[in-house]
Design a protein around this motif. Structure first.
Motif, PDB file in Angstrom:
ATOM      1  N   ARG A  15       0.925  -1.155  -0.221  1.00 29.33           N
ATOM      2  CA  ARG A  15      -0.114  -0.065  -0.135  1.00 29.33           C
ATOM      3  C   ARG A  15       1.010   1.315   0.056  1.00 29.33           C
ATOM      4  O   ARG A  15       1.942   1.054   0.626  1.00 29.33           O
ATOM      5  N   TRP A  16       0.345   2.209  -0.648  1.00 29.35           N
ATOM      6  CA  TRP A  16       1.224   3.301  -0.840  1.00 29.35           C
ATOM      7  C   TRP A  16       1.316   4.288   0.445  1.00 29.35           C
ATOM      8  O   TRP A  16       2.410   4.488   0.797  1.00 29.35           O
ATOM      9  N   TYR A  17       0.282   4.102   1.348  1.00 27.42           N
ATOM     10  CA  TYR A  17       0.458   4.710   2.586  1.00 27.42           C
ATOM     11  C   TYR A  17       1.255   4.025   3.749  1.00 27.42           C
ATOM     12  O   TYR A  17       1.477   4.419   4.874  1.00 27.42           O
ATOM     13  N   ASP A  18       1.542   2.705   3.620  1.00 27.64           N
ATOM     14  CA  ASP A  18       2.309   1.886   4.497  1.00 27.64           C
ATOM     15  C   ASP A  18       3.761   2.152   4.205  1.00 27.64           C
ATOM     16  O   ASP A  18       4.389   1.798   3.209  1.00 27.64           O
TER      17      ASP A  18
END
Length: 137
Positions: A97-100
């Motif tokens: 995930r991009w926010y991880d």
């Protein structure tokens, strides 16, 4: 003894599978085929000689052996250093995930005949796991 068509195909396929397994190990040299004057009805057995190719000399330092794996949202590595030199390994975990945020562990020093376990965790799925090496100091 005469073999049926199905039996000949099974022998041929199993011979191909066995020779394909040897090809992965090194150079394969096959025995010469039997002459056309042969009156044998049995399928000829081809002997295979496998020679392992010697490894070319390398300027790269010897490194620890590592196995990586992913279980759920955790990436891990088990490393063993069979060499007489010291190796430093780092585990890198790329999260899907991009926010991880991705995880890079601190360098772990592995001495001769040493062992290390490294792990890193994402919030959700793990996309990729790899190890980097650095000469020990």
């Amino acid at each position: 003894m005469r073999l049926g068509a199905g039996r000949r195909a099974a022998v041929l396929v199993s011979g191909l599978v066995a020779s394909a397994a040897f090809v992965a190990c090194g150079t394969v040299t096959a025995a010469p085929a039997p002459s056309a004057a042969s009156t044998s009805y049995a399928t000829p057995v081809t002997s295979v000689l496998v020679r392992a190719a010697p490894l070319p000399p390398s300027d790269e330092p010897l490194r620890a052996w590592c196995r990586t794996g992913v279980r759920g949202s955790t990436g891990s590595a088990e490393c063993f250093n069979p060499n007489a030199s010291v190796d430093r390994v780092r585990l890198h975990v790329e999260c899907r995930r991009w926010y991880d945020p991705d995880v890079d562990t601190a360098a772990e020093r592995i001495g001769p005949a040493g062992h290390a376990s490294l792990s890193g965790r994402c919030w959700h799925e793990v996309d990729d796991v790899w190890i980097s090496h650095d000469s020990g100091r």
